[in-house]
Design an enzyme around this catalytic site. Structure first.
Site, short mmCIF file in Angstrom:
data_model
loop_
_atom_site.label_atom_id
_atom_site.label_comp_id
_atom_site.label_asym_id
_atom_site.label_seq_id
_atom_site.Cartn_x
_atom_site.Cartn_y
_atom_site.Cartn_z
N HIS A 22 32.40 30.75 28.72
CA HIS A 22 33.80 30.59 28.33
C HIS A 22 34.36 31.90 27.81
O HIS A 22 33.79 32.52 26.91
CB HIS A 22 33.91 29.49 27.27
CG HIS A 22 35.28 29.25 26.78
ND1 HIS A 22 35.63 29.40 25.46
CD2 HIS A 22 36.40 28.89 27.43
CE1 HIS A 22 36.91 29.12 25.33
NE2 HIS A 22 37.40 28.81 26.51
N ASP A 30 40.44 44.75 45.23
CA ASP A 30 40.76 45.02 46.63
C ASP A 30 39.92 46.20 47.13
O ASP A 30 39.11 46.75 46.39
CB ASP A 30 42.27 45.25 46.82
CG ASP A 30 42.83 46.44 46.06
OD1 ASP A 30 42.10 47.43 45.82
OD2 ASP A 30 44.03 46.41 45.71
N ASP A 64 40.43 29.36 31.83
CA ASP A 64 40.50 29.19 30.38
C ASP A 64 41.86 28.60 29.99
O ASP A 64 42.90 29.22 30.21
CB ASP A 64 40.30 30.53 29.69
CG ASP A 64 40.07 30.43 28.20
OD1 ASP A 64 40.45 29.41 27.60
OD2 ASP A 64 39.49 31.37 27.64
N MET A 74 47.18 43.35 38.51
CA MET A 74 47.55 44.74 38.26
C MET A 74 49.04 44.88 38.59
O MET A 74 49.45 44.66 39.72
CB MET A 74 46.73 45.70 39.10
CG MET A 74 47.09 47.16 38.84
SD MET A 74 46.19 48.32 39.89
CE MET A 74 44.56 48.23 39.17
N TYR A 112 42.37 48.81 34.39
CA TYR A 112 41.09 49.49 34.55
C TYR A 112 40.23 49.35 33.29
O TYR A 112 39.03 49.09 33.37
CB TYR A 112 41.28 50.98 34.86
CG TYR A 112 41.85 51.29 36.21
CD1 TYR A 112 41.70 50.44 37.30
CD2 TYR A 112 42.54 52.48 36.42
CE1 TYR A 112 42.22 50.75 38.55
CE2 TYR A 112 43.06 52.80 37.67
CZ TYR A 112 42.90 51.93 38.73
OH TYR A 112 43.41 52.25 39.96
N TYR A 130 48.00 46.24 45.47
CA TYR A 130 48.12 45.46 44.23
C TYR A 130 47.48 44.08 44.38
O TYR A 130 48.00 43.08 43.92
CB TYR A 130 49.59 45.34 43.80
CG TYR A 130 50.22 46.68 43.49
CD1 TYR A 130 49.96 47.33 42.29
CD2 TYR A 130 51.04 47.31 44.41
CE1 TYR A 130 50.53 48.56 42.02
CE2 TYR A 130 51.62 48.53 44.15
CZ TYR A 130 51.35 49.16 42.95
OH TYR A 130 51.92 50.39 42.69
N ASN A 132 44.43 43.30 43.21
CA ASN A 132 43.40 43.11 42.19
C ASN A 132 43.79 41.97 41.26
O ASN A 132 44.95 41.83 40.88
CB ASN A 132 43.22 44.40 41.39
CG ASN A 132 42.94 45.58 42.28
OD1 ASN A 132 42.00 45.56 43.06
ND2 ASN A 132 43.77 46.60 42.19
#
Length: 142
Positions: A22, A30, A64, A74, A112, A130, A132
């Site tokens: 958890h 990507d 969650d 991102m 990052y 984009y 990710n």
């Protein structure tokens, strides 16, 4: 092989997903994402797209529910006039499996830094920009 488990989920990836607890985070990167230089645990999924991986993972992965945004993307770099259409696909996939409201948009370098602390990074061959995504694991409630 097991019944009902999508073949896109490698034994290594299934092990990582099972180990996560958890609040742990999984980054799906990507094809341009520098996963190897950031990962505590790196799982490669060469030849696969992020939407295909996301769809297979979300069948088993609880998000969650104790945080405002269990899914992070991102953010587009300011000044880059680009609308990632893949984000709509992500929303559709996630909503098939979990109640979901909206993404958290994370500035590139902050993304990052967060990726460096993620439980694992899953790399793909996704070519969309984009693409990710970060998933925060919740608890299984049965």
């Amino acid at each position: 092989m097991l019944k009902g488990v999508p073949s896109i989920l490698s034994p290594e990836l299934l092990k990582v997903l099972m180990e996560m607890g958890h609040g742990d985070e999984l980054v799906i990167g990507d094809g341009n994402f520098p996963g190897a230089s950031m990962a505590q645990r790196l799982v490669r999924s060469d030849g696969n797209s992020v939407p295909a991986l996301l769809d297979a993972i979300m069948r088993f992965f609880p998000l969650d529910t104790f945080v405002g945004h269990p899914v992070g993307l991102m953010a587009v770099v300011p000044g880059h006039d680009y609308k990632p259409v893949i984000w709509d696909e992500y929303r559709s996939i996630i909503q098939k499996y979990e109640p979901f409201t909206d993404f958290e948009y994370i500035e590139r370098f902050a993304f990052y830094e967060r990726a460096k602390t993620a439980y694992a990074i899953l790399t793909s061959s996704e070519t969309a920009l984009y693409a990710n995504i970060i998933l925060k694991k919740g608890v299984v409630q049965e």
